[in-house]
Design an enzyme around this catalytic site. Structure first.
Site, PDB file in Angstrom:
ATOM      1  N   ARG A 104       0.854  -1.179   0.000  1.00  0.00           N
ATOM      2  CA  ARG A 104       0.000   0.000   0.000  1.00  0.00           C
ATOM      3  C   ARG A 104       0.889   1.227   0.000  1.00  0.00           C
ATOM      4  O   ARG A 104       1.704   1.393   0.897  1.00  0.00           O
ATOM      5  CB  ARG A 104      -0.834  -0.049   1.280  1.00  0.00           C
ATOM      6  CG  ARG A 104      -2.212   0.448   1.133  1.00  0.00           C
ATOM      7  CD  ARG A 104      -3.043   0.109   2.333  1.00  0.00           C
ATOM      8  NE  ARG A 104      -2.537   0.666   3.573  1.00  0.00           N
ATOM      9  CZ  ARG A 104      -3.297   1.088   4.558  1.00  0.00           C
ATOM     10  NH1 ARG A 104      -4.605   1.041   4.429  1.00  0.00           N
ATOM     11  NH2 ARG A 104      -2.796   1.539   5.665  1.00  0.00           N
ATOM     12  N   THR A 108      -0.901   7.563  -0.945  1.00  0.00           N
ATOM     13  CA  THR A 108      -2.194   7.466  -1.652  1.00  0.00           C
ATOM     14  C   THR A 108      -3.076   6.352  -1.084  1.00  0.00           C
ATOM     15  O   THR A 108      -4.278   6.318  -1.354  1.00  0.00           O
ATOM     16  CB  THR A 108      -1.967   7.147  -3.144  1.00  0.00           C
ATOM     17  OG1 THR A 108      -1.351   5.844  -3.214  1.00  0.00           O
ATOM     18  CG2 THR A 108      -1.057   8.159  -3.809  1.00  0.00           C
ATOM     19  N   ASP A 200       0.646  -2.432  12.197  1.00  0.00           N
ATOM     20  CA  ASP A 200       1.050  -2.921  10.868  1.00  0.00           C
ATOM     21  C   ASP A 200       1.330  -4.429  10.957  1.00  0.00           C
ATOM     22  O   ASP A 200       2.295  -4.855  11.592  1.00  0.00           O
ATOM     23  CB  ASP A 200       2.307  -2.163  10.418  1.00  0.00           C
ATOM     24  CG  ASP A 200       2.670  -2.507   8.980  1.00  0.00           C
ATOM     25  OD1 ASP A 200       2.762  -1.591   8.153  1.00  0.00           O
ATOM     26  OD2 ASP A 200       2.859  -3.717   8.687  1.00  0.00           O
ATOM     27  N   ASP A 203       4.815  -5.724   9.677  1.00  0.00           N
ATOM     28  CA  ASP A 203       5.907  -5.391  10.603  1.00  0.00           C
ATOM     29  C   ASP A 203       5.859  -6.258  11.852  1.00  0.00           C
ATOM     30  O   ASP A 203       6.894  -6.689  12.360  1.00  0.00           O
ATOM     31  CB  ASP A 203       5.828  -3.909  11.004  1.00  0.00           C
ATOM     32  CG  ASP A 203       6.351  -2.991   9.907  1.00  0.00           C
ATOM     33  OD1 ASP A 203       7.090  -3.485   9.025  1.00  0.00           O
ATOM     34  OD2 ASP A 203       6.022  -1.796   9.929  1.00  0.00           O
TER      35      ASP A 203
HETATM   36  C1  PRP Z   1      -1.214  -4.387   4.652  1.00  0.00           C
HETATM   37  C2  PRP Z   1      -2.079  -5.604   4.822  1.00  0.00           C
HETATM   38  C3  PRP Z   1      -2.928  -5.577   3.572  1.00  0.00           C
HETATM   39  C4  PRP Z   1      -3.114  -4.098   3.341  1.00  0.00           C
HETATM   40  C5  PRP Z   1      -4.487  -3.722   3.809  1.00  0.00           C
HETATM   41  O1  PRP Z   1      -0.169  -4.624   3.797  1.00  0.00           O
HETATM   42  O2  PRP Z   1      -1.357  -6.800   4.975  1.00  0.00           O
HETATM   43  O3  PRP Z   1      -2.323  -6.182   2.452  1.00  0.00           O
HETATM   44  O4  PRP Z   1      -2.133  -3.416   4.148  1.00  0.00           O
HETATM   45  O5  PRP Z   1      -4.757  -2.396   3.506  1.00  0.00           O
HETATM   46  P1  PRP Z   1      -5.836  -1.963   2.404  1.00  0.00           P
HETATM   47  O6  PRP Z   1      -7.052  -2.799   2.657  1.00  0.00           O
HETATM   48  O7  PRP Z   1      -6.040  -0.518   2.702  1.00  0.00           O
HETATM   49  O8  PRP Z   1      -5.251  -2.204   1.056  1.00  0.00           O
HETATM   50  P2  PRP Z   1       0.955  -3.511   3.479  1.00  0.00           P
HETATM   51  O9  PRP Z   1       0.556  -2.679   2.324  1.00  0.00           O
HETATM   52  O10 PRP Z   1       1.295  -2.791   4.754  1.00  0.00           O
HETATM   53  O11 PRP Z   1       2.182  -4.372   2.964  1.00  0.00           O
HETATM   54  P3  PRP Z   1       3.097  -5.434   3.741  1.00  0.00           P
HETATM   55  O12 PRP Z   1       2.231  -6.627   4.044  1.00  0.00           O
HETATM   56  O13 PRP Z   1       4.130  -5.723   2.745  1.00  0.00           O
HETATM   57  O14 PRP Z   1       3.613  -4.784   4.999  1.00  0.00           O
HETATM   58  N1  URA Z   2      -2.431  -2.603   7.075  1.00  0.00           N
HETATM   59  C1  URA Z   2      -2.061  -3.025   8.305  1.00  0.00           C
HETATM   60  O1  URA Z   2      -1.116  -3.821   8.438  1.00  0.00           O
HETATM   61  N2  URA Z   2      -2.725  -2.541   9.366  1.00  0.00           N
HETATM   62  C2  URA Z   2      -3.749  -1.688   9.253  1.00  0.00           C
HETATM   63  O2  URA Z   2      -4.336  -1.305  10.284  1.00  0.00           O
HETATM   64  C3  URA Z   2      -4.124  -1.267   7.960  1.00  0.00           C
HETATM   65  C4  URA Z   2      -3.455  -1.743   6.886  1.00  0.00           C
END
Ligand code: PRP
Ligand code: URA
Length: 209
Positions: A104, A108, A200, A203
């Site tokens: 994400r 944006t 997150d 993380d």
């Molecule tokens: C997180 C989570 C989802 C997304 C959800 O991933 O694991 O994939 O955010 O958010 P959304 O519904 O608003 O799209 P992130 O983009 O943080 O990536 P990562 O898993 O690589 O940390």
């Molecule tokens: N992605 C995450 O990992 N946590 C949130 O709360 C939203 C998006």
């Protein structure tokens, strides 16, 4: 309209309460995410089709139930979806695994695609898309769109925590996809994080913060 199932099982609620806590460390967080994935998988496979098969027990011939044999695939959305894969495999060990890489954009909040590798016969499989978090819905909507463009028709989405905004967006974008949700939270904050959420997920699973 497909089903949106919010889990009410006490074990799931207890375990989600545990991973929300700031003082839950990486090892426990990862283990518990996996356990929750197994429990949600149990619910998400409740309507798999069965057929009757004649077998021989040590005592007599009888008819038993067997899964009809529709092949399955688990597709984690990278990174955080990876944390749910082992828990899913506990119940469906023969499933093939595909990977969809999306992150994400922090400004944006739109998903950015960086990887897609799926089983060759994915279109014929029952596909379980997994990601612990459904926030705006951007990532899961994009991942499922990628699967549909590759011919997948039978798709379910499993997540641990969802925001109402994401659930609505998913229902509008993919009204044919059943959703299995561990907890439906209150809302998104101004940064697109789920409230109360767990922070997150990526993380916390990988210990990167
Ligand atoms: C997180 C989570 C989802 C997304 C959800 O991933 O694991 O994939 O955010 O958010 P959304 O519904 O608003 O799209 P992130 O983009 O943080 O990536 P990562 O898993 O690589 O940390
Ligand atoms: N992605 C995450 O990992 N946590 C949130 O709360 C939203 C998006």
């Amino acid at each position: 309209m497909a089903r949106t199932v919010i889990m009410d099982h006490p074990l799931i609620q207890h375990k989600i309460g545990y991973i929300r806590r700031t003082d839950t460390g990486t090892k426990s967080f990862r283990e518990t995410i996996s356990e929750i994935a197994t429990l949600i998988c149990y619910e998400a496979t409740r309507d798999l089709q069965l057929s009757d098969v004649k077998i021989q027990t040590p005592i007599c011939e009888t008819t038993v139930k067997e899964l009809k044999g529709k092949k399955m695939a688990i597709v984690p959305i990278l990174r955080a979806g990876l944390g749910m894969v082992d828990g899913m495999l506990t119940l469906i060990p023969a499933a093939k695994i595909g990977h969809i890489g999306l992150y994400r954009d922090p400004k944006t909040l739109k998903p950015v695609e960086y990887y897609c590798k799926l089983p060759a016969d994915c279109a014929e499989r029952e596909v379980f898309v997994v990601d612990p978090m459904l926030a705006t819905g951007g990532s899961s909507i994009a991942a499922i769109q990628m699967l549909k463009e590759r011919g997948c028709k039978n798709i379910r989405f499993l997540c641990i925590i969802a925001a109402p905004e994401g659930v609505k967006a998913m229902q509008e974008a993919h009204p044919d996809v059943d959703m299995y949700i561990g907890s439906l939270d209150e809302k998104l904050n101004d940064h697109g994080y789920i409230v109360p959420g767990l922070g997150d997920a990526g993380d916390r699973i990988f210990g990167t913060k």
